[in-house]
Design a protein around this motif. Structure first.
Motif, PDB file in Angstrom:
ATOM      1  N   GLU A   1     -10.826   5.972  -4.734  1.00 19.58           N
ATOM      2  CA  GLU A   1     -12.054   6.690  -5.102  1.00 19.58           C
ATOM      3  C   GLU A   1     -12.887   5.860  -6.078  1.00 19.58           C
ATOM      4  O   GLU A   1     -14.104   5.798  -5.967  1.00 19.58           O
ATOM      5  CB  GLU A   1     -11.727   8.056  -5.712  1.00 19.58           C
ATOM      6  CG  GLU A   1     -11.043   9.013  -4.757  1.00 19.58           C
ATOM      7  CD  GLU A   1      -9.548   8.723  -4.560  1.00 19.58           C
ATOM      8  OE1 GLU A   1      -8.937   7.967  -5.357  1.00 19.58           O
ATOM      9  OE2 GLU A   1      -8.995   9.229  -3.568  1.00 19.58           O
ATOM     10  N   GLY A   2     -12.221   5.210  -7.024  1.00 15.16           N
ATOM     11  CA  GLY A   2     -12.927   4.351  -7.976  1.00 15.16           C
ATOM     12  C   GLY A   2     -13.522   3.128  -7.306  1.00 15.16           C
ATOM     13  O   GLY A   2     -14.623   2.690  -7.666  1.00 15.16           O
TER      14      GLY A   2
ATOM     15  N   GLY B   1       0.102  -0.135   0.388  1.00 18.49           N
ATOM     16  CA  GLY B   1       0.487  -0.207  -1.015  1.00 18.49           C
ATOM     17  C   GLY B   1      -0.329  -1.193  -1.830  1.00 18.49           C
ATOM     18  O   GLY B   1      -0.337  -1.136  -3.062  1.00 18.49           O
ATOM     19  N   LEU B   2      -1.027  -2.101  -1.171  1.00 20.77           N
ATOM     20  CA  LEU B   2      -1.800  -3.124  -1.859  1.00 20.77           C
ATOM     21  C   LEU B   2      -2.799  -2.531  -2.843  1.00 20.77           C
ATOM     22  O   LEU B   2      -2.986  -3.043  -3.945  1.00 20.77           O
ATOM     23  CB  LEU B   2      -2.535  -3.996  -0.833  1.00 20.77           C
ATOM     24  CG  LEU B   2      -3.433  -5.091  -1.394  1.00 20.77           C
ATOM     25  CD1 LEU B   2      -2.597  -6.174  -2.067  1.00 20.77           C
ATOM     26  CD2 LEU B   2      -4.284  -5.684  -0.288  1.00 20.77           C
ATOM     27  N   LEU B   3      -3.423  -1.451  -2.467  1.00 18.45           N
ATOM     28  CA  LEU B   3      -4.469  -0.869  -3.304  1.00 18.45           C
ATOM     29  C   LEU B   3      -3.959   0.212  -4.257  1.00 18.45           C
ATOM     30  O   LEU B   3      -4.756   0.808  -4.983  1.00 18.45           O
ATOM     31  CB  LEU B   3      -5.595  -0.309  -2.420  1.00 18.45           C
ATOM     32  CG  LEU B   3      -6.317  -1.357  -1.571  1.00 18.45           C
ATOM     33  CD1 LEU B   3      -7.354  -0.704  -0.685  1.00 18.45           C
ATOM     34  CD2 LEU B   3      -6.938  -2.432  -2.438  1.00 18.45           C
ATOM     35  N   ASP B   4      -2.652   0.464  -4.281  1.00 22.42           N
ATOM     36  CA  ASP B   4      -2.105   1.493  -5.181  1.00 22.42           C
ATOM     37  C   ASP B   4      -2.537   1.309  -6.638  1.00 22.42           C
ATOM     38  O   ASP B   4      -2.895   2.294  -7.290  1.00 22.42           O
ATOM     39  CB  ASP B   4      -0.578   1.558  -5.087  1.00 22.42           C
ATOM     40  CG  ASP B   4      -0.106   2.237  -3.811  1.00 22.42           C
ATOM     41  OD1 ASP B   4      -0.962   2.816  -3.098  1.00 22.42           O
ATOM     42  OD2 ASP B   4       1.095   2.176  -3.527  1.00 22.42           O
ATOM     43  N   PRO B   5      -2.552   0.083  -7.180  1.00 26.29           N
ATOM     44  CA  PRO B   5      -2.981  -0.065  -8.572  1.00 26.29           C
ATOM     45  C   PRO B   5      -4.484   0.154  -8.785  1.00 26.29           C
ATOM     46  O   PRO B   5      -4.956   0.194  -9.904  1.00 26.29           O
ATOM     47  CB  PRO B   5      -2.624  -1.519  -8.920  1.00 26.29           C
ATOM     48  CG  PRO B   5      -1.772  -2.022  -7.822  1.00 26.29           C
ATOM     49  CD  PRO B   5      -2.031  -1.175  -6.630  1.00 26.29           C
TER      50      PRO B   5
END
Length: 191
Positions: A174-175, A166-170
């Protein structure tokens, strides 16, 4: 030592699952036997001891994570795209989560076992050098140092995705991959 390659592979796959799920402390020959649903003592016929099992797991992870040598038809249609290749790497990691988690456990175990550290260093070093050579020979953007930087950046992304997804959800992955490639692997100047 027994030499049935299919049984050895099945035992190593079971060991990967145990290592990923239970951690290094839970990895015993008896636990591998239970995971593989074979009679108790079977693993000891294939691996002299736990240290040998750890080294064999290391090599089995490489077998399972090596991409299919058959080219993707999309790759044949045009030039290779580093962003697409890194996206595939992440997708492969997500499909093979237990293998990557087991590799993290092996890295941690290697901090306590000098013999495993030596094996892991040689193993990982050879893999990195092969990846650098392939990247440069394929004519992809960037230089040797850029490939190493991409390796380190993707390793961090993969560790975060495995351990705290969940850490990278924001931050859409792909970006992030696109930005890594653009910043770390600039196009080479034309000759």
């Amino acid at each position: 030592m027994r030499q049935n390659p299919q049984r050895r592979a099945a035992l190593l796959d079971a060991a990967i699952e145990v290592l990923a799920r239970e951690g290094s402390r839970g990895l015993t020959l008896r636990a591998v036997d239970a995971e593989a649903a074979v009679p108790t003592g079977t693993s000891s016929n294939y691996f002299a001891n736990r240290a040998q099992l750890l080294v064999q797991i290391l090599h089995r992870t490489r077998e399972r994570l090596t991409p299919d040598p058959t080219p993707d038809p999309a790759d044949l249609a045009g030039p290779l795209d580093t962003k697409v290749l890194l996206g595939r790497l992440l997708a492969r990691m997500r499909r093979e989560r237990s293998v990557h988690t087991a590799m993290l456990e092996l890295r941690l175990e290697a901090t306590r076992r000098p013999e495993l550290q030596a094996e892991l260093s040689g193993f990982q070093g050879a893999g990195l050098e092969a990846n650098i050579a392939w990247h440069l020979e394929a004519g992809l953007p960037g230089d040797r140092q850029g490939v190493v930087l991409i390796h380190l950046a993707m390793l961090g992304l993969i560790v975060d995705d495995l351990t705290v997804p969940g850490l990278l959800d924001p931050h859409p992955v792909e970006g992030l991959i696109e930005a890594m490639v653009e910043r770390l692997l600039p196009e080479r100047p034309a000759d």
